[in-house]
Every structure is written in structure tokens, then in C-alpha cells.
Design an enzyme around this catalytic site. Structure first.
Site, PDB file in Angstrom:
ATOM      1  N   GLU A  69       0.807  -1.223   0.000  1.00  0.00           N
ATOM      2  CA  GLU A  69       0.000   0.000   0.000  1.00  0.00           C
ATOM      3  C   GLU A  69       0.843   1.276   0.000  1.00  0.00           C
ATOM      4  O   GLU A  69       0.426   2.314  -0.503  1.00  0.00           O
ATOM      5  CB  GLU A  69      -0.963   0.023   1.189  1.00  0.00           C
ATOM      6  CG  GLU A  69      -2.125  -0.957   1.075  1.00  0.00           C
ATOM      7  CD  GLU A  69      -1.801  -2.344   1.629  1.00  0.00           C
ATOM      8  OE1 GLU A  69      -0.611  -2.609   1.914  1.00  0.00           O
ATOM      9  OE2 GLU A  69      -2.742  -3.153   1.778  1.00  0.00           O
ATOM     10  N   PHE A 131     -12.144  -6.477  13.835  1.00  0.00           N
ATOM     11  CA  PHE A 131     -11.071  -7.009  12.998  1.00  0.00           C
ATOM     12  C   PHE A 131     -10.621  -5.953  11.977  1.00  0.00           C
ATOM     13  O   PHE A 131     -11.440  -5.351  11.302  1.00  0.00           O
ATOM     14  CB  PHE A 131     -11.577  -8.266  12.265  1.00  0.00           C
ATOM     15  CG  PHE A 131     -10.568  -8.817  11.295  1.00  0.00           C
ATOM     16  CD1 PHE A 131      -9.343  -9.307  11.735  1.00  0.00           C
ATOM     17  CD2 PHE A 131     -10.835  -8.830   9.930  1.00  0.00           C
ATOM     18  CE1 PHE A 131      -8.411  -9.802  10.841  1.00  0.00           C
ATOM     19  CE2 PHE A 131      -9.909  -9.332   9.028  1.00  0.00           C
ATOM     20  CZ  PHE A 131      -8.701  -9.812   9.490  1.00  0.00           C
ATOM     21  N   GLN A 132      -9.350  -5.732  11.909  1.00  0.00           N
ATOM     22  CA  GLN A 132      -8.735  -4.756  10.994  1.00  0.00           C
ATOM     23  C   GLN A 132      -9.283  -3.349  11.186  1.00  0.00           C
ATOM     24  O   GLN A 132      -9.425  -2.589  10.235  1.00  0.00           O
ATOM     25  CB  GLN A 132      -8.862  -5.209   9.540  1.00  0.00           C
ATOM     26  CG  GLN A 132      -8.062  -6.478   9.283  1.00  0.00           C
ATOM     27  CD  GLN A 132      -7.841  -6.790   7.827  1.00  0.00           C
ATOM     28  OE1 GLN A 132      -8.670  -6.517   6.981  1.00  0.00           O
ATOM     29  NE2 GLN A 132      -6.688  -7.392   7.535  1.00  0.00           N
ATOM     30  N   LYS A 181     -17.645  -0.112   5.752  1.00  0.00           N
ATOM     31  CA  LYS A 181     -18.108  -1.109   4.783  1.00  0.00           C
ATOM     32  C   LYS A 181     -19.612  -1.012   4.512  1.00  0.00           C
ATOM     33  O   LYS A 181     -20.058  -1.142   3.372  1.00  0.00           O
ATOM     34  CB  LYS A 181     -17.747  -2.512   5.292  1.00  0.00           C
ATOM     35  CG  LYS A 181     -17.931  -3.570   4.235  1.00  0.00           C
ATOM     36  CD  LYS A 181     -17.265  -4.873   4.596  1.00  0.00           C
ATOM     37  CE  LYS A 181     -17.472  -5.890   3.475  1.00  0.00           C
ATOM     38  NZ  LYS A 181     -16.837  -7.167   3.789  1.00  0.00           N
ATOM     39  N   MET A 500      24.443   8.623   2.466  1.00  0.00           N
ATOM     40  CA  MET A 500      24.219   9.916   3.114  1.00  0.00           C
ATOM     41  C   MET A 500      24.482   9.805   4.624  1.00  0.00           C
ATOM     42  O   MET A 500      25.026  10.719   5.238  1.00  0.00           O
ATOM     43  CB  MET A 500      22.789  10.388   2.834  1.00  0.00           C
ATOM     44  CG  MET A 500      22.489  11.786   3.299  1.00  0.00           C
ATOM     45  SD  MET A 500      23.657  12.997   2.650  1.00  0.00           S
ATOM     46  CE  MET A 500      22.786  13.623   1.228  1.00  0.00           C
TER      47      MET A 500
END
Ligand SMILES: Cc1cc2nc3c(=O)[nH]c(=O)nc-3n(C[C@H](O)[C@H](O)[C@H](O)COP(=O)(O)OP(=O)(O)OC[C@H]3O[C@@H](n4cnc5c(N)ncnc54)[C@H](O)[C@@H]3O)c2cc1C
Ligand SMILES: Cc1ncc(C[n+]2csc(CCOP(=O)(O)OP(=O)(O)O)c2C)c(N)n1
Ligand SMILES: [Mg+2]
Length: 591
Positions: A69, A131-132, A181, A500
Site C-alpha cells: 500500500e 477485525f482490521q 463497509k 548519506m
């Protein structure tokens, strides 16, 4: 007179014709279509399944399935930086959102217009450790321009209209739309996408104050040592043409920040190069010694002005054009603030210059240019060009510039030394061709940026200049490049160090190289091949140009070039932390 959609809808309602009922997910897709969205980068999951189902049933928007993602947001962000359109990403709830956070923060720090659609658990489950579930609005609040939780399907169309408006207007930025949802599943009558948007508390100013612009003009025309310091705002506001006209009228020296490169042609004599921590002597000395500074869409970042006390030692009048009032006098005190859109304000300023008979002091300008040429003659970007033993990283970038300067080319980078060499040695003459993460400095953006841009600009050449450290942070996207046929060219300046970090440890920590060395690197050639691409290993200076030529010929292939570069090379000039911008280290002899 045109009849609005709302009027049509109410007429239909009055005549008894049914307004179609649509699910939240379908309204979302209609909103994206109405906003002319062509691509959405995303990754599915439970909370966004209704949305994915709605995507399945349409064919005007292409969804690009990334591998992580973070890369979805970076790719959409890269697309937005290159095109100026709003970039759109779609992720699921919980881990989908947390994976996207780095991408959102990256876009936020560089003021990039984006809409990020996130799935959420059903409204009834919010707050129950479902959940999630994660508190997306809470987590993203400090890294977005705005965020919405759509609590009712009836709000869907309005929220989307507002989200796009907020993302692209004023100082652009990412907007998160969190959709539970059940909201994407529920139905509501859909009368069409709103045509207008009204928000009482959000009305960004476009036009600058005429009196302030006139004051600025007087200061500019009376200056003995004027300087034009421009930043990302000129690109974000699509005002490069106006900037060029202004400089043509005044003939004053110009510098760009890292984010502004390309706003003014790098090959023009009036351009002094990038300024700041790794800026040129001439750009930094002019910043310190000018008597009138015109700052345009640049935010006086700490990497640009160095130690503020040192910066304040020289007196100068500062004019600052910025669309965001909170950017003005944030780090340095400004004498003439002009809040407004850079395009509008510069247009007005140009108009006033054309009207006035006052001209800049020619003698003073000749002296100022002479001083500047003195600084420039030190050639602070010189390096060991003729080294036959080891590949100098600067040489790779310079060669790429020589080969591609006559074709439309986009260069993305990751973060580190390679990023600075790309900025210093590739001469960006056009806007939106240099795509990198400046504010957050996010390693891992290079490949996703390039892949987002290639989709938007299939005819252009797209290069990702990266390091062997950064490239491993989103290397999985090579797989996405294959699936969607986005042939990019990866130029890895592989110094076997987190270069760096190593440079800072050499200079600031007496060479104590704590965990900046990579001694278990993958075989990048095989890795590229495993992903279905072409891999090349380049170890000798004389092979640099032929390799780049060969890669360019492979137009339809993604090519990963593993250049083994000098591991001890440092980026110069360098302003150390806490130092003033003219207290530069120019080479290893200064260490
Ligand atoms: C390793 C590393 C090294 C770096 N070294 C340097 C360096 O040497 N030199 C350097 O310059 N940077 C350097 N940076 C980048 C630095 O951290 C900042 O990101 C950068 O300096 C900010 O650029 P900017 O001032 O152009 O602002 P941006 O972040 O591009 O901000 C744009 C400004 O324009 C305004 N704006 C936006 N749209 C409009 C509009 N339409 N009209 C008017 N105003 C508008 C915004 O409100 C904002 O104030 C480095 C970054 C990294 C990761
Ligand atoms: C996600 C992230 N983690 C850590 C850093 C700090 N950091 C800045 S540059 C750098 C090293 C980058 O190494 P490499 O990609 O090999 O580039 P090089 O400097 O060697 O050119 C690190 C670790 C960062 N900018 N981003
Ligand atoms: Mg490295």
C-alpha cells in the site's frame, strides 16, 4: 441558460420519474468518473470489497494493483506531481491504512494534491476493536490537509466533491476519505454529482493584495543586489511561464529549492543552481548577500536557510508570495507578505513592471552580476571527471543528462546522496520533470513514482535514480511494472553504503560508521531478471555511457542498472548542521 443537474433531479422527482438508487461504492465510482480520474492505485481487502466490486463493473478507470500500500500512495503521488492532477489511491482498513501512512505523510510534506480512499469497518463496529480496525481519521489527522469519515451513504457524493476540491485548491495536499463497509454497501437515491461546492470555513485566497504587490515592485526596482528564490509553489501553481517572463523583464539572478527545480531552466545563465545544504556557492552566497529577496512559493526550509541566526546577520528586505498565510514569517521575518496564488500574483507584478517607466539600477546590477560570476567561477560542482578506475556517481547522472537532454525525460529519485547528485547534475529545464521527496525525505519513493509517471506519460523516458539502500524499500513494485507494462529505467548508484548516513558519520562522528554499511546485498541483476526485467551490472567508467545507451534502446523493457560507484564519494558543497549557508564544505580538503 444551462439547467443544472440538481434542477433536473428535482424536476424528475416532481414529475414522478424515479431517481435511481445506488450503493455507496457505485456513487464513489461515479464521483471518480466525474472528477475525470483515469487511474487508481490500490490494494484490496475486506473493508473495500464492495468498492472493488463496483470497480469490476466499470471500465473507464484503470485500477493498478500494487504490491504494497505504501507504493500505491507513492505511485498516485508521483502521477500527481508529474501531471498536476489529483492522484488517487485506494486501500483497505487497518493494515492497509497503516501501510499507506508513509505515502500520505510524504505527499503532505510536499503539498501534493491527492485523495486517498480507505476502507473502514462497518459503522456499528467502530470503536469495538473490530477485525482490521484502526482509527484512520485519528492516525492521519496530522498528515493530511483534511480527512472525512463518511457516516452515511447520503453524504458520499458531497464528501467526494469536497475532498477533490480541498486536495487541489489553495495549498494542495492529501485528503483521506474513510468509508465504512456498510456505507459502501447501502443505497441512496443518486441525483448526480454535485456541480458546486460550498464550505463556509474554507476559501483560499487567489488574488494578491494590489498595494502589497506595488510595494514589492518598488523594492525590487530599487534593489542593488536583488535575488529571486523560488520553490515548489511555482510548480504546484503552474506558474513557470510567469516566472520566466518576470526574469526576462528584470534579468535578476534566480535560484530554485530542491522542490522547485525545473521552474526556471537550469541551463539559463541567470540560474545560479539549487541553494541550501547542498546548494552551489553562488546560490547560497547570493541568498546571504542580496539586499532584496523575492521568495516565490518557497517556505524557507531549514535545509535552505541553514542556521537562522547566521541568516539574520545580513540585512535584506524580504518579499514573500505564498498561498498559505501560515508559511509566511514562519521561520524568517518577512517585510512584504503577499498571500495569493503565485500565478495570479506574478501576472499582476508583470503587468505593473510593464506599466512603469522605472528601471533597475544598471550599474548596481552589473556589479552584482560581477560578484556572482566571481562565486560561480569557483566551479563548486567540479569532480574527478576523468577517473578511469572507479565510477563517479556524478558522472552517471551527467552522462544521463547528456544523452537525454533533447527528449522529454522524467527523473525520479529516492533519498540519499544519489538524490543530491541527481539534483545537482541533471539540468532540469522544464517543470514537473524532477520528482522526489523533499519534506519527509522518504526512501522507497523512486520506483513507485517512476511507475506512476510512466502510466501518465508512456511516450516519455522515465528514469529512477536510486541507491542500493533506498531501492530495497519498494523493490517489490518491479512486479507491478511488469504487470502493467510500465517500462522504467532504474539507475542504482550502488556505493554499498547508506551513503548519506555514512557521509554524516565521516564528517560529524569522526568516521564511526555505525550501521551504515550493507554487506549482504542481493544480486540485483538476478533480482531484476526474476521479476521479468533486464538487469545490467556496470563496474567500469568506460561502460557507463554504453550501458545507458543500451538501456535506452530497450524502450519496452524495464531495465535495472546496477552501477558500482565510488563508495567514498561525498556530496559537496555541504552546509553542516548548525552552520550558516555560506559556511560550506567544498570538498574532502575541507574535512
Ligand atoms: C537528503 C535531503 C537533502 C536536502 N537538501 C536540500 C537542499 O540542499 N536544498 C533545498 O532546497 N532543499 C533540500 N532538501 C529539501 C527540503 O527538505 C525541503 O523539502 C525543500 O527545501 C522545500 O522546498 P520549498 O521551499 O520549495 O517548499 P515546498 O515544500 O515545495 O512548498 C511549497 C510552498 O509553496 C506554497 N504554495 C503551494 N502552492 C502555491 C501556489 N499556487 N501559489 C503560491 N504558493 C504556493 C506552499 O504553501 C509552500 O509554502 C533536502 C531534502 C533531503 C531529503
Ligand atoms: C524511510 C527512511 N528511513 C531512513 C532514512 C534516513 N536516510 C536518509 S538517506 C539514507 C541512506 C540512503 O542510502 P542509499 O539509498 O544507498 O543512498 P546513498 O545515500 O548511498 O546514495 C538514510 C538511511 C530515510 N530518509 N528514509
Ligand atoms: Mg548507497
Amino acid at each position: 441558460m444551462e439547467i443544472s443537474k440538481a434542477e433536473l433531479a428535482s424536476a424528475a422527482a416532481a414529475s414522478g420519474a424515479a431517481i435511481p438508487e445506488l450503493r455507496g461504492a457505485e456513487i464513489l465510482v461515479k464521483a471518480l468518473q466525474a472528477e475525470n480520474v483515469k487511474y487508481v492505485w490500490g490494494y484490496p481487502g475486506g473493508a473495500v470489497l464492495h468498492i472493488y466490486d463496483a470497480f469490476y463493473k466499470q471500465d473507464t478507470i484503470q485500477h493498478v494493483l500494487v504490491r504494497h500500500e505504501q507504493a500505491a500512495v507513492h505511485a498516485a503521488d508521483g502521477y500527481a506531481r508529474a501531471t498536476g492532477d489529483v492522484g488517487v489511491a485506494l486501500v483497505t482498513s487497518g493494515p492497509g491504512v497503516t501501510n499507506a501512512i508513509t505515502g500520505i505523510a510524504t505527499a503532505y510534506m510536499d503539498s501534493i494534491p491527492m485523495v486517498i480512499i480507505t476502507g473502514q469497518v462497518p459503522t456499528a463496529a467502530i470503536g469495538l476493536d473490530a477485525f482490521q480496525e484502526c482509527d484512520t481519521v485519528g492516525i492521519t489527522r496530522p498528515i493530511v490537509k483534511h480527512n472525512f469519515l463518511v457516516k452515511d451513504v447520503r453524504q458520499m457524493a458531497d464528501v467526494m466533491k469536497k475532498a477533490f476540491h480541498i486536495a487541489r485548491s489553495g495549498r494542495p495536499g492529501p485528503v483521506v476519505v474513510d468509508i465504512p463497509k456498510d456505507v459502501s454497501f447501502n443505497k441512496t437515491p443518486y441525483a448526480g454529482y454535485p456541480e458546486t461546492v460550498e464550505m463556509r470555513s474554507y476559501n483560499p485566497v487567489r488574488k494578491g493584495h494590489g498595494g502589497q504587490i506595488r510595494k514589492a515592485l518598488q523594492l525590487l526596482l530599487n534593489a542593488k543586489r536583488p535575488y529571486i528564490y523560488t520553490g515548489g509553489g511555482v510548480l504546484l501553481g503552474d506558474a513557470t511561464a510567469e516566472l520566466r517572463t518576470l526574469v526576462d523583464l528584470l534579468n535578476y539572478p534566480v535560484t530554485n529549492t530542491l522542490m522547485g527545480l525545473g521552474a526556471f531552466p537550469a541551463t539559463d545563465r541567470r540560474f545560479l543552481g539549487m541553494l541550501g545544504m547542498h546548494g552551489t556557492i553562488e546560490a547560497n552566497n547570493a541568498m546571504q548577500n542580496c539586499d532584496v529577496l523575492l521568495a516565490v512559493g518557497a517556505r524557507f526550509d531549514d535545509r535552505v536557510i541553514g542556521n537562522p541566526k547566521h541568516f539574520a546577520q545580513n540585512e535584506r528586505k524580504i518579499i514573500h508570495i505564498d498561498i498559505d498565510p501560515s508559511s509566511i514569517s514562519k521561520r524568517v521575518k518577512v517585510d512584504v507578505p503577499i498571500v495569493g496564488d503565485v500565478k495570479d500574483v506574478l501576472t499582476e507584478l508583470i503587468h505593473m513592471i510593464r506599466e512603469t517607466t522605472t528601471r533597475a539600477d544598471e550599474k548596481a546590477m552589473a556589479d552584482w552580476w560581477k560578484t556572482i560570476e566571481g562565486w560561480r567561477s569557483r566551479d563548486c560542482l567540479k569532480y574527478d571527471r576523468n577517473n578511469k578506475d572507479v565510477i563517479k556517481p556524478q558522472y552517471v547522472v551527467e552522462t544521463l543528462w547528456n544523452l537525454t537532454k533533447d527528449v522529454d525525460t522524467y527523473v525520479t529519485s529516492d533519498v540519499g546522496q544519489h538524490q543530491m547528485w541527481a539534483a545537482q547534475f541533471y539540468k532540469f529545464n522544464e517543470p514537473r520533470r524532477w520528482i522526489n521527496s523533499g519534506g519527509l525525505g522518504t526512501m522507497g519513493v523512486g520506483i513507485p513514482y517512476a511507475m506512476g509517471i510512466k502510466l501518465a506519460r508512456p511516450e516519455s523516458e522515465v528514469y529512477c535514480i536510486t541507491g542500493e539502500g533506498s531501492v530495497q524499500m519498494c523493490i517489490q513494485e518491479l512486479s507491478t511494472c511488469l504487470q502493467y507494462n510500465t517500462p522504467i529505467k532504474v539507475i542504482s548508484l550502488n556505493n554499498r553504503y547508506l551513503g548519506m548516513v555514512r557521509q554524516w558519520q565521516e564528517i560529524e562522528y569522526s568516521g564511526r560508521y555505525s550501521h551504515s554499511y550493507m554487506d549482504a546485498l542481493p544480486n540485483f541483476v538476478k533480482l531484476a531478471e526474476a521479476y521479468g526485467h533486464v538487469g545490467m551490472l556496470i563496474e567500469r567508467p568506460q561502460d557507463v555511457e554504453p550501458a545507458l545507451r543500451e538501456a535506452r534502446k530497450l524502450k519496452d523493457r524495464t531495465v535495472f542498472m546496477d552501477f558500482r560507484t565510488d563508495p567514498s564519494e561525498n556530496v559537496f558543497p555541504m552546509v553542516q548542521a548548525g552552520k550558516g549557508i555560506t559556511e560550506m564544505l567544498l570538498g574532502s580538503e575541507d574535512l
